[in-house]
Design an enzyme around this catalytic site. Sequence first.
Site, short mmCIF file in Angstrom:
data_model
loop_
_atom_site.label_atom_id
_atom_site.label_comp_id
_atom_site.label_asym_id
_atom_site.label_seq_id
_atom_site.Cartn_x
_atom_site.Cartn_y
_atom_site.Cartn_z
CE LYS A 86 42.19 43.19 48.29
NZ LYS A 86 42.73 43.48 46.96
CG ASN A 87 43.93 40.04 46.14
OD1 ASN A 87 43.11 40.95 45.99
ND2 ASN A 87 45.17 40.26 46.55
CB CYS A 93 47.80 52.43 42.44
SG CYS A 93 48.66 51.00 43.01
NE ARG A 129 49.32 47.06 41.33
CZ ARG A 129 48.32 46.68 42.11
NH1 ARG A 129 47.81 47.51 42.97
NH2 ARG A 129 47.83 45.46 42.02
CG ASP A 171 49.32 41.64 48.70
OD1 ASP A 171 49.86 42.66 48.24
OD2 ASP A 171 48.48 40.97 48.07
NE ARG A 225 40.85 48.92 47.55
CZ ARG A 225 41.95 48.80 46.82
NH1 ARG A 225 42.93 49.64 46.98
NH2 ARG A 225 42.08 47.85 45.93
N1 EPU Z 1 53.52 43.61 35.88
C1 EPU Z 1 53.89 44.21 34.69
N2 EPU Z 1 53.00 44.19 33.67
C2 EPU Z 1 51.79 43.60 33.76
C3 EPU Z 1 51.41 42.99 34.99
C4 EPU Z 1 52.31 43.01 36.02
O1 EPU Z 1 54.99 44.76 34.57
O2 EPU Z 1 51.03 43.60 32.79
C5 EPU Z 1 54.46 43.62 37.01
C6 EPU Z 1 53.93 44.46 38.18
O3 EPU Z 1 54.25 45.83 38.03
C7 EPU Z 1 54.63 43.80 39.35
C8 EPU Z 1 54.67 42.33 38.95
O4 EPU Z 1 54.52 42.31 37.54
O5 EPU Z 1 55.94 44.28 39.43
C9 EPU Z 1 53.63 41.44 39.57
O6 EPU Z 1 52.37 42.07 39.52
P1 EPU Z 1 51.00 41.25 39.41
O7 EPU Z 1 50.45 41.43 38.04
O8 EPU Z 1 51.20 39.87 39.91
O9 EPU Z 1 50.06 42.04 40.41
P2 EPU Z 1 48.50 42.19 40.27
O10 EPU Z 1 47.95 41.01 39.60
O11 EPU Z 1 48.17 43.55 39.72
C10 EPU Z 1 47.86 41.00 42.50
C11 EPU Z 1 47.10 41.35 43.73
C12 EPU Z 1 47.90 42.35 44.55
C13 EPU Z 1 49.24 41.69 44.90
C14 EPU Z 1 49.96 41.27 43.62
C15 EPU Z 1 51.25 40.53 43.88
C16 EPU Z 1 44.80 41.07 43.05
C17 EPU Z 1 43.49 41.69 42.74
N3 EPU Z 1 45.80 41.90 43.36
O12 EPU Z 1 48.04 42.22 41.78
O13 EPU Z 1 47.17 42.58 45.75
O14 EPU Z 1 50.04 42.59 45.61
O15 EPU Z 1 49.10 40.41 42.85
O16 EPU Z 1 51.03 39.38 44.63
O17 EPU Z 1 44.93 39.85 43.01
C18 EPU Z 1 46.46 43.79 47.64
O18 EPU Z 1 45.61 42.91 47.86
O19 EPU Z 1 46.71 44.71 48.48
C19 EPU Z 1 47.20 43.80 46.38
C20 EPU Z 1 47.86 44.87 45.93
#
Ligand code: EPU
Length: 427
Positions: free
Chosen positions: A22-23, A116, A121, A312, A406
């Site tokens: 998915k990701n 969320c 996030r 995850d 999802r």
């Molecule tokens: N963060 C910030 N600011 C930002 C972006 C991230 O503070 O602008 C923080 C987040 O709050 C978190 C950390 O940085 O503490 C890492 O977050 P990341 O941005 O890596 O998460 P994401 O890109 O929103 C993806 C996956 C998530 C997975 C996370 C961590 C996708 C679509 N989603 O989310 O997947 O948990 O990376 O590996 O790729 C899931 O599939 O259930 C899921 C939540």
Amino acid sequence: MEKLLVEGGKALYGDVAVSGAKNAALPLLAATLLTPGRHVLGNVPDLRDTRTFLRLMEDLGVTHERQGDTVTIDATEVRDAEASYDLVKTMRASVLVLGPLLARRGRARVSLPGGCAIGARPINFHLAGFEKLGVACRLEHGYVDAEVPGRMRGGCVYFDIPSVTGTENLLMAAVLADGVTIIKNAAREPEVGNLIDMLNGMGAQIRGKDSDRLTITGVKSLRPANCRIIPDRIEAGTYLLAIAASGGEGRVTNCQPAHFASLLAKMRQAGFGIQEGGDCVAVRQPLVNAGAPPGWGAADIKTLPFPGYPTDLQAQFMALMTLSNGISVITETIFENRFMHVAELQRLGADIRIDGRSCVVRGQGVKALTGAKVMATDLRASSSLVIAALAARGRSEISRIYHLERGYERLVEKLTALGATVGKENE
Ligand code: EPU
């Protein structure tokens, strides 16, 4: 709304094939917005999230056709449309259209996702990164209005924390920028690598795959993509943990074991026999020593960016640990509110105490859990409840399973093939 009924206490046996990730599918779908033409993506999972993403792409004027797991996308036209709050609130990954839309049209309007179930996030890293490439980002009425006069220009971006979708968004923006972009402290997750391979296949020039420093030399144009989505390492890990927790033995096939090596190390530490072979992993129950109780030992985990233990797979490992013969400490460092499953696991009889960012899980042996009614709160929390319910004696009902849909393709079918008694019913 549907609920999942699980008759637990049956050991699972057999093979289960993993679907596309998915990701990885979501950013790769977004990347087709970068250039006109017909793009072909293979191994695209048919999930609620991929369907939602394709609907968002339709709103942007992009059409698609699915044949089996191959999706052909026609991105000849990309309209000036916004990603609305109604859509983004159901799937935060919608923000992934920002990067490619800015690169292709110089403008994008996307609703700010909001918090969320697992944490606040924010997307501040994405926006700060775009600004480094010359984009002006305004926040108004809950929407991000991003605009760049002409083409973006290369810049140097540093992430305080390696962000997965942040890295992906910046990569997609930078491939068509003027000059060189450097992303420091970039995310190294395999899904980022899959996107880099796709973009380079389209003619982009990205160096540093699998490292935390990516160098992108902007190119004038790209060609349509032909790329395959990598197997879902989180789905693979979830099934491995489900088989293990049920007391069964089996194989997870069509996967890349190196992508979830941290989980395999922890399962070995708990005593399971783990055998890796090419694109599959077999799990066997621990050998029982004379005089020792049956079952497995405890192992601690701490979630970290890749190649550390994935957030995850935190909830699912916790489900396994509730049945161990020891005490396990599970520490979540990525998201601040990712213990929503604890109260539900407790309803099944688990002994877990939350202490700040850690949980102390007192394993009570293989027969500890009993079936109960529980509620799914987010995607991965839900899958931990499924694992616990499969291992628990008696019947469980898991409500709000739209969360599961999802991210897990044909879940009921795959579990049934492993010998589980599971089914869906309207609530
Ligand atoms: N963060 C910030 N600011 C930002 C972006 C991230 O503070 O602008 C923080 C987040 O709050 C978190 C950390 O940085 O503490 C890492 O977050 P990341 O941005 O890596 O998460 P994401 O890109 O929103 C993806 C996956 C998530 C997975 C996370 C961590 C996708 C679509 N989603 O989310 O997947 O948990 O990376 O590996 O790729 C899931 O599939 O259930 C899921 C939540």
